[in-house]
Scaffold this motif. Sequence first.
Motif, mmCIF file in Angstrom:
data_model
loop_
_atom_site.group_PDB
_atom_site.id
_atom_site.type_symbol
_atom_site.label_atom_id
_atom_site.label_comp_id
_atom_site.label_asym_id
_atom_site.label_seq_id
_atom_site.Cartn_x
_atom_site.Cartn_y
_atom_site.Cartn_z
ATOM 1 N N ARG C 229 -2.092 -8.423 4.037
ATOM 2 C CA ARG C 229 -1.980 -7.545 5.188
ATOM 3 C C ARG C 229 -0.541 -7.296 5.626
ATOM 4 N NH1 ARG C 229 -4.874 -7.572 11.025
ATOM 5 N NH2 ARG C 229 -3.706 -5.723 11.630
ATOM 6 N N ALA C 230 0.297 -8.327 5.582
ATOM 7 C CA ALA C 230 1.671 -8.183 6.063
ATOM 8 C C ALA C 230 2.482 -7.238 5.180
ATOM 9 C CB ALA C 230 2.335 -9.553 6.124
ATOM 10 N N TYR C 231 1.974 -6.948 3.988
ATOM 11 C CA TYR C 231 2.785 -6.174 3.028
ATOM 12 C C TYR C 231 2.277 -4.766 2.790
ATOM 13 C CZ TYR C 231 4.017 -11.000 2.348
ATOM 14 O OH TYR C 231 4.391 -12.288 2.576
ATOM 15 N N PHE C 232 1.280 -4.361 3.578
ATOM 16 C CA PHE C 232 0.667 -3.061 3.332
ATOM 17 C C PHE C 232 1.665 -1.915 3.382
ATOM 18 C CE2 PHE C 232 -3.854 -4.363 4.747
ATOM 19 C CZ PHE C 232 -4.010 -5.024 3.549
ATOM 20 N N HIS C 233 2.637 -2.010 4.303
ATOM 21 C CA HIS C 233 3.572 -0.887 4.433
ATOM 22 C C HIS C 233 4.520 -0.825 3.241
ATOM 23 C CE1 HIS C 233 5.406 -4.424 6.158
ATOM 24 N NE2 HIS C 233 6.592 -3.858 5.976
ATOM 25 N N LEU C 234 4.747 -1.976 2.588
ATOM 26 C CA LEU C 234 5.613 -1.989 1.408
ATOM 27 C C LEU C 234 4.824 -1.633 0.147
ATOM 28 C CD1 LEU C 234 7.613 -5.252 2.129
ATOM 29 C CD2 LEU C 234 8.463 -2.892 2.253
ATOM 30 N N ALA C 235 3.577 -2.130 0.088
ATOM 31 C CA ALA C 235 2.772 -1.939 -1.127
ATOM 32 C C ALA C 235 1.355 -1.537 -0.729
ATOM 33 C CB ALA C 235 2.761 -3.223 -1.952
ATOM 34 N N PRO C 236 1.153 -0.255 -0.433
ATOM 35 C CA PRO C 236 -0.169 0.213 0.042
ATOM 36 C C PRO C 236 -1.293 -0.103 -0.935
ATOM 37 C CG PRO C 236 1.481 1.961 0.241
ATOM 38 C CD PRO C 236 2.129 0.843 -0.511
ATOM 39 N N HIS C 237 -0.973 -0.271 -2.226
ATOM 40 C CA HIS C 237 -2.046 -0.542 -3.175
ATOM 41 C C HIS C 237 -2.739 -1.866 -2.872
ATOM 42 C CE1 HIS C 237 1.494 -2.492 -5.011
ATOM 43 N NE2 HIS C 237 0.627 -3.354 -5.490
ATOM 44 N N LEU C 238 -2.058 -2.772 -2.186
ATOM 45 C CA LEU C 238 -2.688 -4.039 -1.820
ATOM 46 C C LEU C 238 -3.829 -3.819 -0.838
ATOM 47 C CD1 LEU C 238 0.261 -6.551 -1.412
ATOM 48 C CD2 LEU C 238 -1.358 -6.293 -3.292
ATOM 49 N N MET C 239 -3.720 -2.739 -0.076
ATOM 50 C CA MET C 239 -4.782 -2.415 0.866
ATOM 51 C C MET C 239 -5.837 -1.542 0.202
ATOM 52 S SD MET C 239 -4.481 -0.424 4.501
ATOM 53 C CE MET C 239 -3.482 0.888 3.859
ATOM 54 N N VAL C 240 -5.372 -0.566 -0.562
ATOM 55 C CA VAL C 240 -6.272 0.451 -1.091
ATOM 56 C C VAL C 240 -7.195 -0.126 -2.169
ATOM 57 C CG1 VAL C 240 -6.399 2.632 -2.320
ATOM 58 C CG2 VAL C 240 -4.684 2.303 -0.530
ATOM 59 N N VAL C 241 -6.625 -0.897 -3.103
ATOM 60 C CA VAL C 241 -7.408 -1.301 -4.273
ATOM 61 C C VAL C 241 -8.588 -2.232 -3.938
ATOM 62 C CG1 VAL C 241 -7.317 -2.453 -6.507
ATOM 63 C CG2 VAL C 241 -5.511 -0.853 -5.860
#
Lengths: 270, 311, 270
Positions: C229-241
């Motif tokens: 969650r803390a990295y969503f703005h840097l790596a949106p794929h962590l949220m999307v996938v």
Amino acid sequence: MIMLKISELTIATTNETLVKDVTLSVASGEWVALVGESGSGKSLTALTIGGLLSGQVKVESGSITFGDRDLISMKRKELSRLLGKEISYVFQDYNSAFTPFLSVGKQIDEVLRTHTKWSRHERLGIALNALKDVKLQESVYRSYPCQLSGGQLQRVAIATSMMLSPSLLIADEPTTALDSITAHHVLELLSKLANEANCGVLFITHDLRHVKKYATRIAVMKDGQIVETGTKEKIFTNPQHPYTKSLLKAIPKLNDHRTRLIGLEKEVSW
Amino acid sequence: MKNVGSRFLEFVLFLLVLSFISFAFIKLAPGDPVMGMLKADEVVVTEEQVDKLREELGFDKPIYLQYINWMLAFFQFDLGYSYMTKQPVIEELFSRLPSTLTLTATSLVVMIVVAFPLGSLAAIYRNSWIDHVSRLFALLGASIPSFWLGLLLIHLVAVQLDLLPSMGMGTWKHLLLPSVTLGLAMAAVYVRILRSSLLDSFGQDFIRAAKARGLSRKRVFFHHAFRHSLLPVLTIFGVSLGSLLGGTVIIEVLFAYPGIGKLVVDAILKRDYPIIQGYIFIMGILVTVINLGVDASYHLVHPELKRGKRR
Amino acid sequence: MKGIGTGRLLLVLTVIVLVALLFLAPYITPHDPLEADPGNRLQPMNGEHLLGTDHLGRDLLSRILEGAQATVGISTLIMLIVLVIGIPIGILSGLLGGIIDRIFMRITDAFMAFPDFIVAIVLSGLLGPGMMNLMIAIATVKWTSYARLVRSTVISEKQKNYILVAELNGASTLRVMSKHIWPHIIGHVLVLSTLDIGKVILMIASLSYIGLGAQPPAPEWGAMLNDGRAYFHLAPHLMVVPGLAIVFVVLVSNLVGDRMRDYYDVRSGE
């Protein structure tokens, strides 16, 4: 004067013709009986007048004029102004005549409010008067439909239909769901009120006993078509079409108890 | 429908059962509650301290006496103290409850604002594009986890566009995202229920009778058809208000919204059993109150049920 | 509706592929799903890591595949447990009736009075966070509706004439059960469980997200979303996938459930 004129009306779904080339007229003060077995298209014809067909069933061709106005092409909003005021309905199923969760009075008042500009007080007066006309107590006004009997409900329905003195009343088997004594009372009231208002009646039934008593003219319908029309005298004394003859034969004689019971049974199992 | 007296009796019985469950809960929970209370301070615990507290809490008495004492306290809304904060459980819960109820209410508003028009339009214009949209909406709503929807919204609205705060509470802006998340998830269910219920209404003969009396389309829809279709919706509503309360737990954690759900999750993670016990108590009462409320609302929609039949 | 044939084929193929992926996951993961690689943190999608890497440099594709076993596999396992508990209790309750039936039904009543989600949360609170405990909690919540469904099926079938005839002809209860009642139970249970499995998947993911289920570093989809969650703005794929993975699997199971319901023509629940 001709109030309602139906000409060559054809009603169909996408794959089936339900009513074909029906031509019929009702003059003011006249009581026209539309007779025929269930499924012959009587009710569909009646519903079409008020634009009340639902779903896949549509008017294919023909015209319906009321006075000098065409009802089929009329906008819904304009038609609504006629319904309940100039053209009234009474239906067969008294349980479905009124919305179950609104009091009867509220639903009568709703009609008055829609069609008139009278004050609350005036409306209440008219409503109570209308109930009195059909021999109901004032307490009925506050009742919910489920608290009233079938005969009472049908009388409320008649009061609602007649209170604005319409020029056409469409009664779609109004007594079929009632026992025969109640039915008799209801029809007496109906004919009295219609006479007072000089209102044309389109009376739909499959019971020729009532027809004999009240109708001035008769149209016989079978399989979506009108097979014979004429004055009551002509149809009863000199029927032409074989179907009319068989209908007349089926009228139970008063002294024949067995057929009478069978007839009643049929009424009950609607 | 039952009368008020038997309802009340049922409620008292229910409270008894609830008290027993809550009591059993803390007895069944792994670990010694006395140790739990003392350990929370993270200091070395002496044997003496343990015995003293045990006596203080009455844990040295036989179990049935403990239950009776506990129950007496229970009916005075005394649910003990939180291990973590040392505050009375009931105060902790009641201080959080309003936030959760507010969130529930605003989510309901969002649900109604979305589901009622969409469901109605889908029924009125059956098989039109809007009906298909409602079907898709319902299918997606049943498949998208609410917390992920919330994450997407946070990322889009709060982080990327910076329009709304993503967490905490205080202003209406804080409520907006959580309510929309929860409301949309609920709306997906109701759109289809309302649609099919309305279609059923439209087919009723009394609707045709109302039209035959010349009532306007608007009047027929709102005063007759819509109200008729609310009954099945209300029935399911009673069930799903409960799951809405469950749903608030996830949403509160997601948005760091200090409600009762966030409280209980924190309590679970830290094994603060009295708080969990209090949560059972509060939820038990809430669910019961909701069911009573739903019953009462039947009468609002269908007053004739109360009058009884004369025939 | 158009394209029912291709739609069904597509659905069946999707289900087959999903099940195959589920079983093959340990063999086809390109990387070790738990192996951190600090030099490769938050990589976007690329040739080496098809779905990129997470905040510890772990391969996302491998974690998604491995996570399917946690999310989907555990959900299926829960459904199996639920069936193993619910069906026999339902059958016993329905066949025996009397006091046993009453006791079982009171128990299910008590469970059903409370929302699934709250009971599951409270139970996992009692048991403590963890995947095993979450399984127990959800199974405890879910078995009641199956017991009820099976019971009502048994009771309604038991009363039908053909069962009586079979019994009169000397067939044993067991035989009647296996030959006549069993097929009905299977149909209903199959529909309910395919409709339910999506809900269980959502529950597992949601409860894991708030920390009550899978514990890090286990690659469960809900837990992965919490982790990243803390990295969503840097790596949106962590949220999307992981999110899309959940949505996709649940969507497929809902579609299959709808088809099953139409096929077996059952209304929801009882």
